[in-house]
Design a protein around this motif. Structure first.
Motif, PDB file in Angstrom:
ATOM      1  N   LEU A 159       0.822  -1.219   0.000  1.00 21.51           N
ATOM      2  CA  LEU A 159       0.000   0.000   0.000  1.00 21.51           C
ATOM      3  C   LEU A 159       0.855   1.267   0.000  1.00 21.51           C
ATOM      4  CD1 LEU A 159      -3.071  -0.024  -0.158  1.00 21.51           C
ATOM      5  CD2 LEU A 159      -3.111   0.896   2.144  1.00 21.51           C
ATOM      6  N   ARG A 163       1.278   5.012  -6.065  1.00 19.81           N
ATOM      7  CA  ARG A 163       0.037   4.566  -6.709  1.00 19.81           C
ATOM      8  C   ARG A 163      -0.596   5.677  -7.527  1.00 19.81           C
ATOM      9  NH1 ARG A 163       0.590  -0.439  -6.830  1.00 19.81           N
ATOM     10  NH2 ARG A 163       1.528  -1.214  -4.940  1.00 19.81           N
ATOM     11  N   LEU A 168      -6.284   3.623  -5.076  1.00 16.35           N
ATOM     12  CA  LEU A 168      -6.650   3.755  -3.665  1.00 16.35           C
ATOM     13  C   LEU A 168      -8.164   3.887  -3.506  1.00 16.35           C
ATOM     14  CD1 LEU A 168      -3.767   6.190  -2.611  1.00 16.35           C
ATOM     15  CD2 LEU A 168      -3.846   3.711  -2.361  1.00 16.35           C
ATOM     16  N   GLY A 174      -9.280  -0.474  -6.762  1.00 20.48           N
ATOM     17  CA  GLY A 174      -8.143  -0.221  -5.877  1.00 20.48           C
ATOM     18  C   GLY A 174      -8.094  -1.184  -4.699  1.00 20.48           C
ATOM     19  N   ARG A 210      -4.965   6.559   2.842  1.00 24.04           N
ATOM     20  CA  ARG A 210      -4.972   5.645   1.693  1.00 24.04           C
ATOM     21  C   ARG A 210      -6.216   4.770   1.868  1.00 24.04           C
ATOM     22  NH1 ARG A 210      -0.399   6.799  -0.581  1.00 24.04           N
ATOM     23  NH2 ARG A 210       0.132   4.977  -1.825  1.00 24.04           N
ATOM     24  N   THR A 212      -8.452   2.578   1.180  1.00 28.04           N
ATOM     25  CA  THR A 212      -8.928   1.357   0.528  1.00 28.04           C
ATOM     26  C   THR A 212      -8.436   0.183   1.374  1.00 28.04           C
ATOM     27  OG1 THR A 212      -8.957   0.132  -1.551  1.00 28.04           O
ATOM     28  CG2 THR A 212      -6.863   1.182  -0.954  1.00 28.04           C
TER      29      THR A 212
END
Ligand SMILES: NC(=O)c1ccc[n+]([C@@H]2O[C@H](COP(=O)([O-])OP(=O)(O)OC[C@H]3O[C@@H](n4cnc5c(N)ncnc54)[C@H](O)[C@@H]3O)[C@@H](O)[C@H]2O)c1
Length: 405
Positions: A159, A163, A168, A174, A210, A212
């Motif tokens: 993670l 990205r 995300l 994501g 972040r 997700t």
């Protein structure tokens, strides 16, 4: 060595292509003949390295009469549209994992390939790794008895690698369930015979910056009564490569001095645009890539003789009469009276197993294992992980296919 070479066009010269490039350069069964990407630095480098036509639109690669197979390596959201373009021009397709982000898209992709009578293979995924295929062969050979239980665990800093913004956002494909579950579940399905009956899972989205899923735990039951426990963390500080012989996912010895480098690197990005730029910089044609692979570097993409097989973390398969542990060097077989390594030679070409399957399908007409239906079944299990966590219940699956005997 066969004379016939597959004339491949590339759709998307990003991270996935960068990781497949050592294969595509080293495997004589492939010839790179065209590429498309809106990033001019990537297409210009491609033209300089391979002397082929380059395009900014995928449609143009698909329409190029010299291209016979299109490698779709754009983001998950584009897979269905780009596969439709390729098949409408009668091209065979290798499309990255996950196959797509909905089962409807998967169904459309399978139907399009069938209509056009072309091959559709989904990969690379780590279920192509030779030690996984060897473990499957040992199971199919019957000496170790039926698979009873599988344990798969992988701790990474996934993670915190740079990205694109949509990576995300779960709804846009994501998070680790789509991107990493597509590897881990594919492996577990292959080892367990393919037919997952149900999924019960929990997911973790622990970093509000972040937002997700960065972790999941899943319990899979198979039709024959076997079951599997999967654990994935993309938030980890611990690195599972430590319990995989110090060998990294791509088969090379892990450099201990790089500890923490993903998080350190990410601190250089003050916003989403800068983060996307960081990602592009280390991909093909980007500034960091160029530093490592100058025109004078003969092995574009970084093949070397010191690599072992690629892997996707700790995996143990409990069978009736033995436990199997795939490793980068082979498969450990723990029997009643002895534990022995079923050794594998070092790979000559990384990920050659992907080209084996593609070549056999296109040139020899062999049915591929990683076809659209196989990959749709893996996506179904990934989606079930998300749904089970959301609804806090067990999800029954209906699109599963068995490993061909
Ligand atoms: N098998 C693996 O080891 C592996 C590794 C990384 C990514 N992937 C998969 O590859 C896919 C792409 O992910 P990524 O990390 O490489 O992303 P990325 O952003 O690094 O690469 C995508 C590339 O596609 C290009 N692109 C975007 N829109 C395009 C369009 N309309 N036409 C042509 N090119 C376009 C981008 O400029 C970029 O270069 C994902 O599905 C991901 O899951 C697989």
């Amino acid at each position: 060595m066969s004379e016939r070479r597959l004339r491949m066009g590339i759709a998307g010269l990003g991270r996935a292509f960068t990781l497949m490039l050592p294969t595509l350069v080293a495997d004589r069964r492939v010839q790179l003949v065209a590429a498309a990407d809106p990033r001019a630095e990537a297409t210009q480098r491609f033209a300089a390295d391979f002397g082929t036509p380059i395009y900014d639109k995928v449609e143009a690669v698909c329409a190029d009469p010299n291209v016979e197979v299109v490698y779709v390596a754009t983001s998950h959201e584009h897979h269905a549209a780009h596969v439709a373009m390729a098949t409408s021009h009668g091209k065979h397709v290798l499309v990255e994992k996950p196959m797509a982000i909905t089962l409807t898209e998967c169904g459309q992709m399978i139907a399009a390939a069938e209509r056009a009578r072309v091959c559709l293979i989904v990969g690379h995924s780590h279920s192509f790794d030779r030690p996984i295929l060897r473990a499957r062969e040992i199971i199919a050979g019957g000496a170790v008895g039926a698979v009873r239980m599988i344990n798969a665990q992988y701790y990474t800093d996934f993670l915190y690698r740079p990205r694109r913004p949509e990576e995300l956002v779960t709804e846009r494909g994501g998070g680790v369930v789509f991107s990493q579950g597509a590897h881990q579940i594919d492996i577990v399905r292959l080892l367990g015979g393919g037919l997952v009956r149900s999924v019960r899972a929990l997911t973790g989205a622990w970093d509000p910056n972040r937002p997700t899923e960065g972790a999941f735990a899943a319990l899979l039951s198979f039709d024959d009564g076997a079951f599997a426990s999967l654990l994935y963390s993309g938030y980890a500080h611990f690195d599972s490569d430590e319990i995989c012989g110090g060998i990294g996912e791509l088969g090379a010895a892990k450099d201990a001095s790089q500890y923490g480098s993903a998080r350190r690197n990410l601190r250089r990005a003050a916003n989403a645009d800068q983060e996307a730029a960081l990602k592009n910089a280390r991909n093909y044609g980007g500034a960091d890539y160029a530093k490592q692979h100058s025109a004078a570097t003969p092995s574009i993409g970084g093949t070397d003789d010191a690599r072992w097989h690629q892997h996707f973390g700790w995996i143990l398969v409990s069978c009736e009469r033995a436990d199997l542990r795939p490793l980068p060097t082979g498969v450990m077989v723990y029997g009643d009276d002895e534990a022995r390594l079923d050794p594998l030679p070092r790979p000559q070409v990384p990920r050659a197993e992907v080209i084996d399957e593609l070549y056999d399908a296109i040139v020899h007409g062999h049915a591929p294992l990683h076809d659209g239906k196989w990959a749709m079944a893996t996506l179904e299990a990934c989606l079930a992980v998300l749904q089970s966590a959301r609804e806090q219940r067990e999800i029954t699956l209906t699109h599963q296919v068995a490993v061909p005997s």
